[in-house]
Design a protein around this motif. Sequence first.
Motif, PDB file in Angstrom:
ATOM      1  N   ALA A  52       0.978  -1.252  -0.103  1.00 34.04           N
ATOM      2  CA  ALA A  52       0.113   0.027   0.148  1.00 34.04           C
ATOM      3  C   ALA A  52       0.869   1.296  -0.067  1.00 34.04           C
ATOM      4  CB  ALA A  52      -0.980  -0.030   0.978  1.00 34.04           C
ATOM      5  N   ARG A  53       1.892   1.108   1.001  1.00 33.16           N
ATOM      6  CA  ARG A  53       2.786   2.441   0.827  1.00 33.16           C
ATOM      7  C   ARG A  53       3.816   2.663  -0.584  1.00 33.16           C
ATOM      8  NH1 ARG A  53       5.360   1.202   6.727  1.00 33.16           N
ATOM      9  NH2 ARG A  53       3.956   2.413   7.895  1.00 33.16           N
ATOM     10  N   ASN A  54       4.087   1.467  -1.128  1.00 32.47           N
ATOM     11  CA  ASN A  54       4.710   1.628  -2.358  1.00 32.47           C
ATOM     12  C   ASN A  54       3.812   2.060  -3.326  1.00 32.47           C
ATOM     13  OD1 ASN A  54       7.077   0.710  -1.426  1.00 32.47           O
ATOM     14  ND2 ASN A  54       6.679  -1.416  -1.815  1.00 32.47           N
TER      15      ASN A  54
ATOM     16  N   ILE B 166      16.974  -5.876   9.927  1.00 28.58           N
ATOM     17  CA  ILE B 166      17.272  -4.756   9.310  1.00 28.58           C
ATOM     18  C   ILE B 166      18.244  -4.994   8.314  1.00 28.58           C
ATOM     19  CG2 ILE B 166      18.383  -2.275   9.817  1.00 28.58           C
ATOM     20  CD1 ILE B 166      17.287  -2.461  12.560  1.00 28.58           C
ATOM     21  N   ALA B 167      18.232  -4.316   7.077  1.00 25.94           N
ATOM     22  CA  ALA B 167      19.060  -4.215   5.981  1.00 25.94           C
ATOM     23  C   ALA B 167      20.217  -3.260   6.301  1.00 25.94           C
ATOM     24  CB  ALA B 167      18.159  -3.906   4.683  1.00 25.94           C
TER      25      ALA B 167
ATOM     26  N   VAL C  27      13.732   0.815   5.570  1.00 29.09           N
ATOM     27  CA  VAL C  27      13.509   2.000   4.895  1.00 29.09           C
ATOM     28  C   VAL C  27      14.187   3.164   5.342  1.00 29.09           C
ATOM     29  CG1 VAL C  27      11.725   3.769   3.903  1.00 29.09           C
ATOM     30  CG2 VAL C  27      11.489   1.275   3.234  1.00 29.09           C
ATOM     31  N   THR C  28      14.075   3.356   6.713  1.00 27.99           N
ATOM     32  CA  THR C  28      14.534   4.617   7.280  1.00 27.99           C
ATOM     33  C   THR C  28      16.078   4.292   7.480  1.00 27.99           C
ATOM     34  OG1 THR C  28      13.981   3.504   9.471  1.00 27.99           O
ATOM     35  CG2 THR C  28      12.524   5.288   8.873  1.00 27.99           C
ATOM     36  N   ASN C  29      16.598   3.329   7.650  1.00 30.63           N
ATOM     37  CA  ASN C  29      18.012   3.141   7.772  1.00 30.63           C
ATOM     38  C   ASN C  29      18.649   3.396   6.285  1.00 30.63           C
ATOM     39  OD1 ASN C  29      20.716   1.822   8.538  1.00 30.63           O
ATOM     40  ND2 ASN C  29      20.121   0.012   7.858  1.00 30.63           N
TER      41      ASN C  29
ATOM     42  N   ILE D  61      14.291   3.608  -3.468  1.00 36.09           N
ATOM     43  CA  ILE D  61      13.807   2.960  -2.307  1.00 36.09           C
ATOM     44  C   ILE D  61      12.389   2.534  -2.239  1.00 36.09           C
ATOM     45  CG2 ILE D  61      13.696   3.238   0.469  1.00 36.09           C
ATOM     46  CD1 ILE D  61      16.389   4.939   0.032  1.00 36.09           C
ATOM     47  N   ARG D  62      12.146   1.387  -1.859  1.00 37.02           N
ATOM     48  CA  ARG D  62      10.736   1.025  -1.567  1.00 37.02           C
ATOM     49  C   ARG D  62      10.690   0.063  -0.517  1.00 37.02           C
ATOM     50  NH1 ARG D  62      10.107   4.831  -4.399  1.00 37.02           N
ATOM     51  NH2 ARG D  62       8.518   5.222  -6.174  1.00 37.02           N
ATOM     52  N   PHE D  63       9.358  -0.088   0.053  1.00 36.30           N
ATOM     53  CA  PHE D  63       9.321  -1.015   1.381  1.00 36.30           C
ATOM     54  C   PHE D  63       9.139  -2.322   0.798  1.00 36.30           C
ATOM     55  CE2 PHE D  63       7.527   3.177   2.200  1.00 36.30           C
ATOM     56  CZ  PHE D  63       7.848   3.212   3.590  1.00 36.30           C
ATOM     57  N   ASP D  64       9.411  -3.198   1.708  1.00 33.75           N
ATOM     58  CA  ASP D  64       9.831  -4.716   1.341  1.00 33.75           C
ATOM     59  C   ASP D  64       8.571  -5.457   2.549  1.00 33.75           C
ATOM     60  OD1 ASP D  64      11.231  -5.181   3.975  1.00 33.75           O
ATOM     61  OD2 ASP D  64      13.223  -4.801   2.786  1.00 33.75           O
ATOM     62  N   ASP D  65       8.751  -6.676   2.578  1.00 34.39           N
ATOM     63  CA  ASP D  65       7.990  -7.479   3.283  1.00 34.39           C
ATOM     64  C   ASP D  65       8.745  -8.359   4.580  1.00 34.39           C
ATOM     65  OD1 ASP D  65       5.401  -6.940   2.498  1.00 34.39           O
ATOM     66  OD2 ASP D  65       5.742  -7.879   0.795  1.00 34.39           O
TER      67      ASP D  65
END
Length: 226
Positions: free
Chosen positions: A72-74, A224-225, A186-188, A174-178
């Motif tokens: 949804a955010r993406n 965290i990535a 994402v913030t990192n 940058i996009r969100f993952d699951d």
Amino acid sequence: MSKISVIVPVYNVEKFIKRCLDSIINQTMNDLEIILVNDGSTDNSGKICDEYAKLDNRITVIHKENGGISSARNTGLNVATGEWIAFVDSDDYIEKDMYEVLYNALIKENADISFCYCNTFSIEEIDCEDKIEAHFRIIDKENIYRNLYGQGDIDYKYMVVWNKLIDKQLFKNIRFDDSGAEDLNVTNRLFNISQKTILTETPMYFWRQHNLSESHKRFNRRNIAV
């Protein structure tokens, strides 16, 4: 083009979404593009979104099949046209001056990320303040990374996306993952490429914590990535 694109993922929040949307449309900074992404809700959430869109031409509603909060955010990011990006979870609400305060801090310090503290609650809603007295400070990257791993002077629960105003250019790749830690991942990455980050030491985001909330499930720092 609006200054700020506010992306709101929506899923089965008919009890809470009106308070959320009222707090956004009544912001003192009104140059907003409000993107509501109805992520396959099975209650009246989608209908409520459509009703608000008829009342406020800044609101765009996207109805999609359920794919989760990252999807949804993406979806919202992919259509956002604002210079700055903000997220609000649809069972939360925000202080009426939040975006004005965060935006002014960004401009004053020539920063590309601004964020604030939040108030948490479960059942009884917290009243918004009549007036915000904002104090802010520059957060260096070393301090940010200490906080991401729970070793700094800022609670790592603030290392999420919904209490922030972010330069849209930072989202270029940058996009969100699951992963289960999608906010922190994402913030990192955003902090890593940011030139300057500002913390406003005032709680302006009201974070509702309850068992039904998909977006507020606990995350694991180990995901965290880096």
